[in-house]
Design a protein around this motif. Structure first.
Motif, PDB file in Angstrom:
ATOM      1  N   ILE A 226      43.475  62.783  49.287  1.00  0.00           N
ATOM      2  CA  ILE A 226      44.544  61.839  49.617  1.00  0.00           C
ATOM      3  C   ILE A 226      44.981  61.110  48.353  1.00  0.00           C
ATOM      4  O   ILE A 226      46.176  60.893  48.116  1.00  0.00           O
ATOM      5  CB  ILE A 226      44.046  60.826  50.664  1.00  0.00           C
ATOM      6  CG1 ILE A 226      43.630  61.541  51.934  1.00  0.00           C
ATOM      7  CG2 ILE A 226      45.109  59.787  50.971  1.00  0.00           C
ATOM      8  CD1 ILE A 226      44.737  62.177  52.690  1.00  0.00           C
ATOM      9  N   SER A 227      44.009  60.751  47.534  1.00  0.00           N
ATOM     10  CA  SER A 227      44.334  60.079  46.276  1.00  0.00           C
ATOM     11  C   SER A 227      45.241  60.976  45.429  1.00  0.00           C
ATOM     12  O   SER A 227      46.208  60.506  44.822  1.00  0.00           O
ATOM     13  CB  SER A 227      43.028  59.773  45.545  1.00  0.00           C
ATOM     14  OG  SER A 227      43.266  59.025  44.412  1.00  0.00           O
TER      15      SER A 227
ATOM     16  N   ILE B  58      51.059  61.718  57.354  1.00  0.00           N
ATOM     17  CA  ILE B  58      50.272  61.642  58.590  1.00  0.00           C
ATOM     18  C   ILE B  58      48.785  61.788  58.259  1.00  0.00           C
ATOM     19  O   ILE B  58      47.941  61.056  58.780  1.00  0.00           O
ATOM     20  CB  ILE B  58      50.721  62.726  59.590  1.00  0.00           C
ATOM     21  CG1 ILE B  58      52.224  62.599  59.871  1.00  0.00           C
ATOM     22  CG2 ILE B  58      49.959  62.617  60.886  1.00  0.00           C
ATOM     23  CD1 ILE B  58      52.817  63.818  60.530  1.00  0.00           C
ATOM     24  N   LEU B  59      48.492  62.731  57.364  1.00  0.00           N
ATOM     25  CA  LEU B  59      47.087  62.915  56.980  1.00  0.00           C
ATOM     26  C   LEU B  59      46.548  61.650  56.325  1.00  0.00           C
ATOM     27  O   LEU B  59      45.421  61.222  56.590  1.00  0.00           O
ATOM     28  CB  LEU B  59      46.966  64.103  56.023  1.00  0.00           C
ATOM     29  CG  LEU B  59      45.534  64.452  55.622  1.00  0.00           C
ATOM     30  CD1 LEU B  59      44.763  64.966  56.823  1.00  0.00           C
ATOM     31  CD2 LEU B  59      45.506  65.475  54.511  1.00  0.00           C
ATOM     32  N   ALA B  60      47.389  61.025  55.482  1.00  0.00           N
ATOM     33  CA  ALA B  60      46.953  59.792  54.827  1.00  0.00           C
ATOM     34  C   ALA B  60      46.653  58.720  55.857  1.00  0.00           C
ATOM     35  O   ALA B  60      45.679  57.971  55.726  1.00  0.00           O
ATOM     36  CB  ALA B  60      48.027  59.315  53.855  1.00  0.00           C
ATOM     37  N   ILE B  61      47.456  58.665  56.915  1.00  0.00           N
ATOM     38  CA  ILE B  61      47.215  57.674  57.969  1.00  0.00           C
ATOM     39  C   ILE B  61      45.864  57.925  58.629  1.00  0.00           C
ATOM     40  O   ILE B  61      45.078  57.008  58.831  1.00  0.00           O
ATOM     41  CB  ILE B  61      48.363  57.722  59.001  1.00  0.00           C
ATOM     42  CG1 ILE B  61      49.608  57.068  58.411  1.00  0.00           C
ATOM     43  CG2 ILE B  61      47.961  57.040  60.290  1.00  0.00           C
ATOM     44  CD1 ILE B  61      50.850  57.239  59.235  1.00  0.00           C
ATOM     45  N   VAL B  62      45.570  59.206  58.905  1.00  0.00           N
ATOM     46  CA  VAL B  62      44.299  59.519  59.572  1.00  0.00           C
ATOM     47  C   VAL B  62      43.120  59.178  58.671  1.00  0.00           C
ATOM     48  O   VAL B  62      42.145  58.541  59.089  1.00  0.00           O
ATOM     49  CB  VAL B  62      44.259  61.013  59.975  1.00  0.00           C
ATOM     50  CG1 VAL B  62      42.899  61.380  60.524  1.00  0.00           C
ATOM     51  CG2 VAL B  62      45.318  61.304  61.001  1.00  0.00           C
ATOM     52  N   VAL B  63      43.209  59.586  57.402  1.00  0.00           N
ATOM     53  CA  VAL B  63      42.079  59.369  56.505  1.00  0.00           C
ATOM     54  C   VAL B  63      41.928  57.886  56.187  1.00  0.00           C
ATOM     55  O   VAL B  63      40.824  57.346  56.183  1.00  0.00           O
ATOM     56  CB  VAL B  63      42.243  60.193  55.218  1.00  0.00           C
ATOM     57  CG1 VAL B  63      41.126  59.895  54.242  1.00  0.00           C
ATOM     58  CG2 VAL B  63      42.252  61.663  55.546  1.00  0.00           C
ATOM     59  N   LEU B  64      43.045  57.229  55.962  1.00  0.00           N
ATOM     60  CA  LEU B  64      42.961  55.803  55.643  1.00  0.00           C
ATOM     61  C   LEU B  64      42.452  55.018  56.843  1.00  0.00           C
ATOM     62  O   LEU B  64      41.688  54.056  56.690  1.00  0.00           O
ATOM     63  CB  LEU B  64      44.334  55.285  55.209  1.00  0.00           C
ATOM     64  CG  LEU B  64      44.339  53.804  54.891  1.00  0.00           C
ATOM     65  CD1 LEU B  64      43.510  53.559  53.644  1.00  0.00           C
ATOM     66  CD2 LEU B  64      45.738  53.294  54.689  1.00  0.00           C
ATOM     67  N   GLY B  65      42.852  55.408  58.041  1.00  0.00           N
ATOM     68  CA  GLY B  65      42.395  54.696  59.226  1.00  0.00           C
ATOM     69  C   GLY B  65      40.905  54.833  59.418  1.00  0.00           C
ATOM     70  O   GLY B  65      40.255  53.961  59.968  1.00  0.00           O
TER      71      GLY B  65
ATOM     72  N   VAL C 283      46.852  55.765  46.516  1.00  0.00           N
ATOM     73  CA  VAL C 283      45.734  55.893  45.587  1.00  0.00           C
ATOM     74  C   VAL C 283      44.846  54.652  45.670  1.00  0.00           C
ATOM     75  O   VAL C 283      43.617  54.752  45.816  1.00  0.00           O
ATOM     76  CB  VAL C 283      46.264  56.081  44.151  1.00  0.00           C
ATOM     77  CG1 VAL C 283      45.118  56.098  43.165  1.00  0.00           C
ATOM     78  CG2 VAL C 283      47.064  57.362  44.049  1.00  0.00           C
ATOM     79  N   LEU C 284      45.473  53.475  45.618  1.00  0.00           N
ATOM     80  CA  LEU C 284      44.680  52.251  45.590  1.00  0.00           C
ATOM     81  C   LEU C 284      43.878  52.069  46.875  1.00  0.00           C
ATOM     82  O   LEU C 284      42.726  51.646  46.838  1.00  0.00           O
ATOM     83  CB  LEU C 284      45.598  51.038  45.366  1.00  0.00           C
ATOM     84  CG  LEU C 284      46.253  50.993  43.993  1.00  0.00           C
ATOM     85  CD1 LEU C 284      47.191  49.803  43.888  1.00  0.00           C
ATOM     86  CD2 LEU C 284      45.200  50.941  42.894  1.00  0.00           C
ATOM     87  N   MET C 285      44.489  52.427  48.014  1.00  0.00           N
ATOM     88  CA  MET C 285      43.767  52.260  49.269  1.00  0.00           C
ATOM     89  C   MET C 285      42.551  53.178  49.323  1.00  0.00           C
ATOM     90  O   MET C 285      41.504  52.798  49.840  1.00  0.00           O
ATOM     91  CB  MET C 285      44.684  52.553  50.439  1.00  0.00           C
ATOM     92  CG  MET C 285      45.632  51.403  50.736  1.00  0.00           C
ATOM     93  SD  MET C 285      46.656  51.869  52.108  1.00  0.00           S
ATOM     94  CE  MET C 285      47.510  50.372  52.436  1.00  0.00           C
TER      95      MET C 285
END
Lengths: 471, 287, 304
Positions: free
Chosen positions: C105-106, A377-384, A435-437
């Motif tokens: 995140i990484s 969920i955190l990854a979704i927020v940060v990536l968004g 990682v790549l995103m």
């Protein structure tokens, strides 16, 4: 992307190809080193329970080749480029203008597509085929959109790093499951069909209360301390759910949780069921479509409340808190209660999503509330992009949809042989994609910030000016 | 004499073994600009941090008298209430704006408590209550007024971090004024300003003080600013008060000169003359 | 009393392992202010590398136990260091100086990647090693209960103490340690004074991984089994230890590790083994509420 410091400074200026080749060679050597023990030898237990090593030289060769070619291509086309060089693929201006025209309507078009999705899936896949697409993709993605929007209030707006958000999701799910399977049958059994609608607000409020209880002692902490304590709370709640068997059923979880009814009309094959009442042939697809719209409405409520709150003093105070806590205090803002409201509001929506999750699954166990969920969920927020509602939608579709798509790669068996099981590469690819995103878009997909109020003209604020919070 | 607006009595602040402020007492009167000056490290910002609640003083009393005669002990109020209940606003030595928010948003955040009450603690606000809309409109009008006053109205919709340095300083003052304070504490408002901006700042401060019934407590190194606009000067050195009085008297106080230049008493007279010429030059430059 | 002493020994052994992992967290946090979430999985990778080398030496080449372990220790440190070097190079360095959450995140992505990589290449089953150092030294007997310290417990504690001494020397007395401390204070200034910041940070990751590899060797020695998912829980506990001791402080990391180890064993012995992790996390939360910067952390002065 940082320049490779691997390459020594040579006297004569090497050509780009020479440099790229050298970098690629070094990268392949490193890969060889990395793969020596782990990839080249596999430890296996044989028939007589002895651990033996199985050499796999070809795997190492293949990996080194992939790294070599990959690094070579990167070196030729992405890194080592002259400063100011044109981007590799230039967006044609026609596309740009088309996008500029389309952008203001993106939200409406997207919403329209999301509303129409189950019907399109039903039309294309038929009642049998559509269930998978509506449930695994539609509902699953919407749950994560809702969770992402909920966590966005805490992390994206208030700048408080919460690594234990899944705890509130769990509180919501268990609240619904326990009330619907134990409390309601024991007290008001007649209300059984309404269980979901009664418990939904209760689950949300309980989760918000937990948000306040957990938040109160720890919100004085800053930055990574807050992160680790929230992570610890998430784990504590999960461990308690595992170990307190009388209360939660332990590892076995809670099963036969009542499913939501169509406002009092159950989805079953009986006379009074949904299909019979509306003169339709019984099929589980109706419930799935109904669930899809329930979570869609819940998610839209989350978005609506977030948009409204951002324009209210409390929302502005959250963002101000993310920018500068000390300045906030000097302006008379009670930082503790402001943080607590952010925590509680985020938890509230997590609780709603949890109750929905329990109702949709019909079964919950602590396995569903592991740290990986919080991370996702955190990854979704940060990536968004922190604070961006639209970004959360794109990130959810990409990450959650991506994971689900990886389940569907059975055709690869035809290429790599029947031993090849694509599902076991699912999380491997997911981790690598995270990682790549981040390397590609460290500030998220939509990093600029929209002001909440304007005098003459609404101007987007570049993401590089926006602070990310210290709490 | 009337009761002072701010009365600091026997204020002492110790950090471990270091005494940053020792037994400091002074007063700031309503409708006046009081300047707090002293060499680097004299403890001026520490005094500010005690008054505005960022530090709890080790000893001493800080009394603020409200217009209705009610006396508030600032050192007993929680940090955020000093602004809201005590009506003391401040700026910071190294500017603290909400850089990723627009100028207008910065000024609306400053009116948080007023708007929060109007929005029924957000509950009415979520449903779009009319009372909140009215309150927000008034808040925007107040913000517009201060943006006009500080000459920033054309940039109202830009991010605060995009402003040049001098504008950021003025925005911080505008933001503090949006809390409608009785006492405005300014920590080196003229630092880093060019002479023209510095003169504009003087006018702004005088107008704040005369037209808005907001008294000002000022830390400043730029003597031209201090001497031109302040009604009363308090001089600190090593955390202790060494002089207190109208600017002209303080300017000629040998103890002050010695503190600033670090000279022996007998040399004071000689240096005094030099100072006068330097000050005159500085004034000339400022013009 | 006898149970207490026995649990004290067990707790210190477990705590040594946590402490060694915690140092990796605390060093990386100290130097680049980042929570290296993948560190627990680096520890797990280290344990697997050790397992494979151990099997290679003992079953293929027929080495004796002690020389094999010595070589495994060295090879494990080297190869795990290489892994962490590569991870830093690929996943963290490009994000240095960027948005604070991006490296986090990484790192979480890296953690997922590593554990699943091991699952794919080594299989999901538990990997046992033959039991070693099964003897123990009886210390005393009281109420019919013999308190004993196992050979492997002695080995773990001795190795930990020796390594900490070496490590302490590196950080305090060598130019590398000085460069590390300089980068911790101010990377830009350190770079201006001729410190190779990239290299220093890389070496920090290598050192952290080397210590995690040692912890990995001890882990398989102590438990006799390792699994691809074994990185997370010890990782979180070691991170907890680092925060408990005061993140950024090296002695704090060791102290925190020992405390977490002791809390865990004591709680298991006297209360309930099921809730041992709950106890560790609760104590973390309580300590942080009252001592927000950990036990040995420098208090954070709020500059206004």
């Amino acid at each position: 992307m940082a320049q490779a410091s691997l390459d020594a400074k040579p006297a004569a200026q090497p050509t780009r190809f020479e440099r790229a080749f050298k970098d690629a060679f070094i990268a392949a050597l490193v890969m060889l080193g990395l793969s020596v023990p782990i990839l080249a030898l596999r430890a296996e237990q044989n028939m007589s329970n002895e651990v033996i090593l199985i050499p796999r030289p070809w795997l190492v060769v293949i990996c080194c080749l992939i790294v070599f070619v990959g690094r070579l291509l990167l070196g030729l086309f992405v890194f080592n480029r002259a400063p100011g060089a044109k981007p590799l693929v230039e967006t044609p201006s026609a596309v740009k203008t088309a996008w500029a025209k389309f952008a203001p309507y993106a939200a409406q078009v997207g919403l329209g597509a999301i509303i129409a999705y189950p019907l399109v899936a039903l039309y294309l896949g038929g009642p049998q085929g559509a269930i998978k697409w509506i449930d695994n993709f539609g509902i699953q993605i919407l749950i994560y959109i809702m969770l992402g929007w909920g966590l966005n209030i805490v992390v994206g707006l208030a700048g408080l790093l919460d690594l234990g958000y899944v705890a509130f999701y769990a509180v919501g799910a268990y609240s619904y499951a326990l009330i619907a399977t134990k409390v309601i049958p024991a007290t008001f059994p007649d209300l059984g069909v309404w269980a979901f609608w009664i418990c939904l607000p209760v689950a949300g409020i309980l989760a918000a209360m937990w948000g306040v209880i957990l938040g109160f002692p720890v919100l004085r902490l800053r930055g990574d301390y807050l992160a680790i304590v929230t992570l610890a709370f998430g784990e504590i709640i999960r461990l308690v759910l595992i170990n307190w068997v009388d209360f939660s059923g332990g590892y076995a979880g809670i099963s036969s949780i009542p499913r939501p009814s169509f406002f009092g009309i159950p989805f079953n094959a009986s006379e009074s069921g949904f299909a019979a009442r509306f003169g339709l042939e019984f099929s589980p697809i109706y419930r799935t479509i109904f669930l899809y719209y329930v979570i869609l409405v819940l998610a839209l409520v989350t978005a609506f409340v977030t948009i409204r709150l951002r324009r209210l003093p409390v929302g502005r105070a959250w963002e101000a808190l993310r920018e500068d806590e000390i300045a906030c205090r000097s302006l008379g803002i009670n930082t503790v209660s402001t943080k607590l409201t952010a925590f509680a509001t985020g938890a509230l929506f997590g609780g709603f999503a949890g109750a929905f999750f329990a109702a949709r699954q019909g079964f919950i166990s602590p396995e569903s509330f592991v740290f990986l969920e919080s991370a996702q969920i955190l990854a979704i927020v940060v990536l968004g992009g922190m604070g961006s509602l639209f970004g959360v939608v794109i990130a959810s579709i990409a990450l959650v949809g991506g994971i689900e798509i990886l389940r569907e790669l059975d055709f690869l068996k035809a290429i790599f042989g029947s031993d090849f099981d694509p599902t076991q590469y699912r999380m491997l690819i997911f981790g690598l994609a995270m990682v790549l995103m981040m390397l590609w878009k460290p500030r998220g997909l939509i990093s600029h910030r929209e002001p909440t109020v304007f005098l003459k003209e609404r101007k987007s604020i570049s993401g590089s000016l926006v602070q990310e919070g210290h709490g | 004499m009337t009761t002072p607006l701010l009365k600091v009595e026997h204020l002492t602040m110790r950090f471990g073994g270091l005494t940053a402020i020792g037994d400091l007492s002074f007063e700031a009167h309503s409708g006046q600009i009081t300047a707090l000056i002293g060499p680097n490290g004299a403890g001026k910002t520490t005094v500010f941090n005690c008054i505005t609640g960022f530090y709890k003083p080790t000893e001493g009393m800080i009394t603020l008298t409200q217009p209705d005669g009610q006396k508030l002990l600032l050192e007993r109020l929680p940090g955020h209430d000093i602004n809201w209940k005590g009506r003391v606003a401040r700026t910071f030595q190294n500017i603290r704006l909400f850089g990723g928010m627009t100028l207008l948003e910065n000024l609306l955040v400053a009116q948080h408590n007023v708007l929060m009450n109007a929005s029924g603690l957000s509950i009415l606000g979520i449903f779009g209550a009319r009372s909140y809309k009215r309150a927000e409109k008034e808040a925007i009008e107040l913000a517009e007024y201060w943006l006009e006053k500080t000459g920033l109205i054309d940039r109202a919709d830009d991010a605060a971090a995009d402003l040049p340095y001098g504008d950021q300083r003025r925005l911080e003052i505008a933001r503090a004024m949006c809390t409608q304070p009785l006492l405005l504490c300014l920590d080196e408002p003229a630092a880093g300003l060019n002479p023209r901006e510095s003169l504009l700042l003087n006018d702004l401060l005088i107008s704040i003080c005369r037209e808005h019934k907001t008294s000002i407590l000022l830390i400043e190194h730029d003597m031209s600013v201090v001497m031109q606009i302040s009604d009363h000067v308090v001089v600190l050195d090593y955390g202790r008060k060494i002089a207190d009085g109208p600017p002209d008297a303080v300017k000629n106080d040998p103890k002050v000169i010695a503190a600033y230049l670090g000279v022996e008493d007998d040399e004071v007279e000689k240096t005094e003359a030099e100072i006068a010429t330097i000050a005159a030059h500085a004034k000339g430059d400022a013009r | 009393m006898e149970v207490f002493v026995q649990q004290l020994i067990n707790g210190l052994t477990l705590g040594s392992i946590y402490g060694l992992i915690a140092i990796g967290y605390t060093m990386v946090f100290g130097i680049i202010g980042m929570v290296n979430f993948a560190h627990g999985d680096v520890f797990m990778v280290g344990a697997f590398i050790a397992l494979i080398f151990f099997l290679l030496l003992s079953t293929w080449f027929g080495w004796a136990l002690i020389p094999a372990l010595m070589i495994v220790l060295v090879l494990g440190m080297v190869f795990t260091g290489l892994w962490n070097w590569a991870i830093e190079r690929v996943a963290y360095r490009p994000l240095r100086g960027s948005f604070r959450l991006a490296p986090l995140i990484s790192a979480i992505g890296m953690s997922i990647f590593l554990s699943n990589l091991i699952q794919v290449v080594q299989g999901p089953r538990n990997k046992p090693v033959p039991p070693m150092f099964t003897q123990s030294v009886p210390l005393f007997t009281e109420n019919g209960y013999t308190v004993a310290i196992g050979y492997k417990q002695i080995a773990i504690m001795v190795i930990t103490v020796v390594l900490l001494a070496v490590f302490w020397y590196i950080v305090q007395k060598t130019s590398l340690g000085r460069a590390q401390r300089a980068c911790e204070q101010d990377q830009k200034m350190a770079a201006l004074l001729g410190v190779d910041v990239d290299k220093t940070i890389s070496l920090t990751f290598v050192m952290g991984a080397a210590l995690a590899a040692v912890a990995g060797v001890m882990y398989i020695m102590y438990y006799g089994v390792v699994n691809f998912s074994d990185g997370f829980v010890p990782g979180v506990k070691a991170f907890t230890a680092a925060v408990l001791g005061g993140i950024g402080s090296l002695p704090g990391a060791v102290l925190g590790g020992l405390l977490i180890g002791l809390i865990e064993t004591m709680w298991s012995a006297y209360f309930s083994i099921d809730y041992k992790d709950v106890a560790a996390f609760s104590i973390l939360a309580i300590v942080l509420v009252f001592l927000p910067t950990g036990i040995l952390g420098r208090p954070e002065v709020e500059k206004v």
